[in-house]
Design a protein around this motif. Structure first.
Motif, PDB file in Angstrom:
ATOM      1  N   SER A 215       0.847  -1.194   0.000  1.00  0.00           N
ATOM      2  CA  SER A 215       0.000   0.000   0.000  1.00  0.00           C
ATOM      3  C   SER A 215       0.880   1.241   0.000  1.00  0.00           C
ATOM      4  O   SER A 215       2.033   1.199   0.461  1.00  0.00           O
ATOM      5  N   GLU A 217       0.479   3.816   1.827  1.00  0.00           N
ATOM      6  CA  GLU A 217       0.715   4.236   3.224  1.00  0.00           C
ATOM      7  C   GLU A 217       1.951   3.534   3.784  1.00  0.00           C
ATOM      8  O   GLU A 217       2.817   4.142   4.402  1.00  0.00           O
ATOM      9  N   GLN A 218       2.008   2.232   3.518  1.00  0.00           N
ATOM     10  CA  GLN A 218       3.128   1.416   3.986  1.00  0.00           C
ATOM     11  C   GLN A 218       4.457   1.980   3.446  1.00  0.00           C
ATOM     12  O   GLN A 218       5.427   2.131   4.180  1.00  0.00           O
ATOM     13  N   ASN A 220       4.989   5.047   2.240  1.00  0.00           N
ATOM     14  CA  ASN A 220       5.254   6.388   2.777  1.00  0.00           C
ATOM     15  C   ASN A 220       5.787   6.322   4.197  1.00  0.00           C
ATOM     16  O   ASN A 220       6.658   7.107   4.573  1.00  0.00           O
ATOM     17  N   GLU A 221       5.266   5.393   4.962  1.00  0.00           N
ATOM     18  CA  GLU A 221       5.729   5.225   6.346  1.00  0.00           C
ATOM     19  C   GLU A 221       7.220   4.879   6.365  1.00  0.00           C
ATOM     20  O   GLU A 221       7.992   5.433   7.132  1.00  0.00           O
ATOM     21  N   PHE A 222       7.591   3.969   5.472  1.00  0.00           N
ATOM     22  CA  PHE A 222       9.002   3.565   5.395  1.00  0.00           C
ATOM     23  C   PHE A 222       9.872   4.764   5.004  1.00  0.00           C
ATOM     24  O   PHE A 222      10.931   5.001   5.591  1.00  0.00           O
ATOM     25  N   GLU A 224       9.201   7.937   5.430  1.00  0.00           N
ATOM     26  CA  GLU A 224       9.246   8.950   6.487  1.00  0.00           C
ATOM     27  C   GLU A 224      10.084   8.518   7.683  1.00  0.00           C
ATOM     28  O   GLU A 224      10.656   9.361   8.377  1.00  0.00           O
ATOM     29  N   SER A 225      10.177   7.204   7.914  1.00  0.00           N
ATOM     30  CA  SER A 225      10.991   6.742   9.058  1.00  0.00           C
ATOM     31  C   SER A 225      12.437   7.231   8.886  1.00  0.00           C
ATOM     32  O   SER A 225      13.088   7.635   9.840  1.00  0.00           O
ATOM     33  N   ARG A 253      13.086   8.334  -0.628  1.00  0.00           N
ATOM     34  CA  ARG A 253      12.309   8.478  -1.873  1.00  0.00           C
ATOM     35  C   ARG A 253      13.183   8.185  -3.087  1.00  0.00           C
ATOM     36  O   ARG A 253      12.711   7.963  -4.182  1.00  0.00           O
TER      37      ARG A 253
END
Ligand code: HAM
Length: 422
Positions: A215, A217-218, A220-222, A224-225, A253
């Protein structure tokens, strides 16, 4: 007739229109690239502008393959203009690795051809500074290349306010993909989606990711970490030790579109986000093996920096130095009976290495002076007779008389006229 779309004409300064490409600016950029690379101990190489099509279709990845300028030659060979230098370098290095001490540090400034949709910062040909290290698996080599990339841009007077190197890791993404249940066969498609995240509509990226079982979200979470892996922490420490820490940051990114990358990867961007990537690179430890069908197996890494975005950025930041022509001497021919003697003087000055101009045909003295000033000549030299000359510094307007044979020495020594006995 016009040139082909996406191909540039380079004019000498003064350029005919504001959006013409300047050969003088190109030369300034190339000279800087060469200068920095040589300061870092890199040696220059070159290869052919056309290669067998297979070299790219097997190794570069779909994006570049879709942009190939390929054709069948008169000997029925499937060939392509080079879209990038890395496969050629891998081919050349793999063929002769024994002849060179490792690590091999090489650079090149090839013209590359990609059949891209023309847009700001992307043309169908560009020049690319390539710097690569072959035969070193330690992360010290990755850091050395990133430092070279940073210093190349600093040598063009760009600062940490202007650009940043965004550092990431294919390994970290590989782990993310594998741990999330991704299939090996889909890995490249996955990297392509991540590579395009910033340019693509999020809904489209989300759909593509869902097909591979992930997903948005998954992902993006990675991103952003943003925690550096041990590898990346090691590179950061090396860059910080050089006092260059302000020029780099971790940014997941970045993943790189090309298929062959295996380890740390990075791209340099302008900080205002106005332009596309200035440069990009990373580690590609399996490419030499792939290109040589297993005969040579050496780790390798490097980056490419294009001239198009760079020139736009330098213009945007007002960092293009004065580029017009500059001459050492203009030999004025005021008396046509001294033309042959003047030609002798022109020859002598040129032979001593001075850039020298003179009027090809009989011209009024005031026009000659105007021309000398237009050409930015340092010295205006006029023969009074076949043995004596007047040498005038066009900046200070101070003039002195000397013997014919002394002109070269005076102009060459660039002696401040104030110190000359008048
Ligand atoms: P790349 O990211 O495809 O990498 O290109 C590197 C740089 O070349 C880009 O950041 C951009 O500045 C410039 N560039 C690429 N395509 C164009 C274009 N169509 N028009 C203008 N500029 C362009 C490579 O090519 C890798 N082979 C670099 C490398 C060397 N990796 C390891 N060693």
């Amino acid at each position: 007739m016009k040139g082909l779309p996406g191909f540039r004409d380079f004019y000498p300064e003064p350029i005919p229109t504001a959006d013409s490409w300047s050969l003088d600016l190109r030369r300034y950029i190339f000279d800087t690239w060469r200068g920095t690379a040589e300061r870092y101990g890199f040696r220059e190489y070159d290869g052919p502008p056309i290669e067998e099509l297979d070299l790219y279709t097997k190794k570069s990845g779909d994006e570049i393959v879709g942009q190939l300028y390929n054709f069948t030659d008169k000997g029925d060979r499937k060939v392509s203009l080079r879209p990038e230098m890395t496969p050629t370098l891998a081919r050349m290095a793999a063929a002769h690795t024994r002849n060179y001490k490792k690590p091999i540090k090489w650079f090149s400034i090839p013209q590359l051809f990609r059949y891209e949709r023309q847009q700001k910062g992307r043309l169908r040909e560009h020049f690319q500074f390539n710097a690569d290290i072959i035969g070193e698996e330690h992360l010290a080599a990755d850091a050395e290349l990133i430092a070279l990339l940073i210093d190349t841009l600093r040598d063009l007077n760009l600062t940490s306010d202007d650009f940043v190197v965004r550092l990431s890791s294919r390994c970290a993404w590989q782990d993310f993909f594998g741990n999330g249940g991704g299939q090996e066969k889909d890995a490249n498609d996955f990297y392509q989606i991540i590579d395009k995240l910033e340019r693509e509509d999020p809904a489209v990226s989300g759909d593509k990711l869902a097909k591979l079982g992930f997903s948005l979200e998954q992902v993006n979470e990675f991103i952003e970490s943003g925690q550096p892996t041990d590898e990346l922490a090691n590179i950061l420490a090396n860059i910080e030790a050089r006092g260059l820490g302000d020029f780099i940051k971790i940014d997941y990114r970045i993943i790189r579109g090309l298929a062959y990358y295996t380890g740390p990867v990075y791209e340099a961007f302008d900080k205002r986000g106005k332009f596309r990537a200035i440069a990009g690179g990373g580690r590609y430890d399996h490419l030499l093996k792939l290109v040589s069908s297993g005969k040579s197996d050496l780790p390798a890494l490097g980056f490419g920096m294009g001239d198009v975005v760079l020139a736009e950025l330098l213009k945007d930041r007002d960092l293009v130095p004065p580029l017009g022509q500059s001459l050492d001497a203009f030999v004025q021919i005021a008396d046509e009976s001294l033309r042959n003697a003047s030609l002798g003087l022109v020859q002598q000055l040129r032979q001593t290495g001075l850039a020298t101009e003179y009027p090809l045909l009989k011209t009024k003295p005031d026009k000659q002076l105007k021309r000398a000033l237009e050409l930015n000549a340092k010295w205006l030299v006029t023969l009074d007779n076949s043995t004596q000359a007047r040498v005038k510094n066009l900046k200070t307007r101070v003039e002195q008389t000397c013997l014919f044979d002394e002109v070269a020495r005076i102009a060459k020594a660039n002696i401040s006229p104030a110190t000359l006995s008048l």
